[in-house]
Design a protein around this motif. Structure first.
Motif, short mmCIF file in Angstrom:
data_model
loop_
_atom_site.label_atom_id
_atom_site.label_comp_id
_atom_site.label_asym_id
_atom_site.label_seq_id
_atom_site.Cartn_x
_atom_site.Cartn_y
_atom_site.Cartn_z
N UNK A 41 39.35 34.24 56.50
CA UNK A 41 40.60 35.00 56.50
C UNK A 41 40.30 36.49 56.39
N UNK A 42 39.54 37.05 57.35
CA UNK A 42 39.07 38.43 57.21
C UNK A 42 40.16 39.49 57.29
N UNK A 43 41.32 39.14 57.84
CA UNK A 43 42.38 40.14 58.01
C UNK A 43 43.23 40.31 56.75
N UNK A 44 43.02 39.50 55.76
CA UNK A 44 43.86 39.56 54.56
C UNK A 44 43.42 40.68 53.63
N UNK A 45 44.40 41.21 52.91
CA UNK A 45 44.14 42.16 51.83
C UNK A 45 44.24 41.43 50.50
N UNK A 46 43.48 41.86 49.52
CA UNK A 46 43.52 41.21 48.21
C UNK A 46 43.39 42.26 47.11
N UNK A 47 43.94 41.92 45.95
CA UNK A 47 44.01 42.84 44.82
C UNK A 47 43.69 42.11 43.54
N UNK A 48 42.93 42.76 42.66
CA UNK A 48 42.66 42.19 41.33
C UNK A 48 43.83 42.47 40.39
N UNK A 49 44.19 41.47 39.60
CA UNK A 49 45.19 41.61 38.55
C UNK A 49 44.52 41.32 37.20
N UNK A 50 44.69 42.23 36.24
CA UNK A 50 44.03 42.10 34.95
C UNK A 50 45.04 42.15 33.81
N UNK A 51 44.84 41.29 32.83
CA UNK A 51 45.56 41.32 31.57
C UNK A 51 44.52 41.44 30.45
N UNK A 52 44.82 42.24 29.41
CA UNK A 52 43.81 42.44 28.37
C UNK A 52 44.46 42.62 27.01
N UNK A 53 43.70 42.26 25.98
CA UNK A 53 44.14 42.41 24.59
C UNK A 53 43.60 43.72 24.02
N UNK A 54 44.04 44.06 22.81
CA UNK A 54 43.54 45.23 22.07
C UNK A 54 43.62 46.50 22.91
N UNK A 55 44.82 46.79 23.40
CA UNK A 55 45.01 47.96 24.26
C UNK A 55 44.68 49.27 23.55
N UNK A 56 44.68 49.27 22.20
CA UNK A 56 44.37 50.50 21.47
C UNK A 56 42.92 50.95 21.67
N UNK A 57 42.07 50.08 22.19
CA UNK A 57 40.68 50.44 22.45
C UNK A 57 40.53 51.38 23.64
N UNK A 58 41.60 51.49 24.45
CA UNK A 58 41.52 52.25 25.69
C UNK A 58 42.46 53.45 25.65
N UNK A 59 42.04 54.52 26.30
CA UNK A 59 42.88 55.70 26.40
C UNK A 59 44.14 55.38 27.20
N UNK A 60 45.16 56.21 27.05
CA UNK A 60 46.41 56.01 27.79
C UNK A 60 46.13 56.00 29.29
N UNK A 61 46.52 54.93 29.95
CA UNK A 61 46.26 54.79 31.38
C UNK A 61 44.83 54.46 31.71
N UNK A 62 44.01 54.17 30.69
CA UNK A 62 42.59 53.94 30.92
C UNK A 62 42.16 52.50 30.72
N UNK A 63 43.11 51.56 30.78
CA UNK A 63 42.76 50.15 30.64
C UNK A 63 41.88 49.66 31.78
N UNK A 64 41.25 48.51 31.62
CA UNK A 64 40.32 48.03 32.63
C UNK A 64 41.00 47.70 33.95
N UNK A 65 40.33 48.08 35.05
CA UNK A 65 40.77 47.74 36.41
C UNK A 65 39.52 47.38 37.21
#
Length: 222
Positions: A79-103
């Protein structure tokens, strides 16, 4: 995983022979068309189970963090014509700067930005979603993969306040000045917790007096 349109002829024969004016009446041919409809296959990827970074390290980038990324969950994509995107959910958001969560980027690069004076771990759930839809029983979402980001503590400098000058009388002997030093802390709040855990430390401090400009003024060391 083949798909597309094909056609072929079907001929029906009987055993009545070729007698009669029309000797072709012993067969009939019809054309049949078949379309194999595409069914979306779930995308797939791989990730390691742990990531390590230092407290106060700011932006962290891990190239090729995710591997074997494909829109159909196979090493050779159908399926080479398809686009795909990673979706992430994470705990302990205080470990990351504002807008700096894992992607995770399409190419598999992991990025995150640590918050100031925070350490511990965050559990991250990642999945991959493509744009192939769910028609005819298709699947556009991968299985979940879980990994942990460990933010390792880095010791911060202690701090205190003290008057720049003290006055006593000559020959007055020993002196004990209560609270000569104040605001004594081993570092930020996560280095002075009542109970040490994965997210907080319990440190003690000790004063060291050095560089006495005139040690002859004292019988003992201050």
């Amino acid at each position: 995983h083949g798909k597309g349109i094909t056609g072929f002829n079907i001929t029906l024969w009987d055993n009545g022979g070729l007698q009669g004016a029309d000797h072709n009446l012993n067969s009939t041919t019809l054309q049949v068309m078949f379309e194999v409809l595409p069914v979306n296959q779930a995308p797939g990827f791989r990730v390691p189970t742990t990531v390590w970074a230092h407290e106060d390290s700011g932006r962290n980038t891990f190239q090729n963090f995710s591997t074997r990324i494909s829109a159909d969950g196979r090493d050779e994509t159908t399926e080479p014509s398809q686009n795909y995107t990673f979706e992430l959910e994470f705990t302990s958001s205080e470990l990351f700067a504002s807008g700096g969560g894992p992607i995770i980027s399409r190419e598999g690069t992991l990025n995150f930005t640590t918050a100031l004076n925070q350490f511990g771990f965050s559990q991250v759930t990642a999945r991959l979603r493509d744009d192939g839809g769910k028609d005819y029983g298709g699947d556009d979402t991968s299985v979940d993969h879980v990994f942990r980001i460990y933010i390792v503590p880095v010791n911060d400098v202690p701090a205190f306040s003290i008057s720049s000058q003290f006055k006593v009388m000559e020959g007055s002997g020993g002196h004990r000045i209560v609270q000569a030093a104040t605001d004594i802390v081993p570092g930020p709040s996560n280095e002075r917790c009542p109970n040490m855990n994965d997210f907080c430390d319990l440190q003690t401090v000790t004063f060291i007096v050095e560089d006495n400009s005139d040690p002859d003024l004292f019988v003992g060391v201050p």
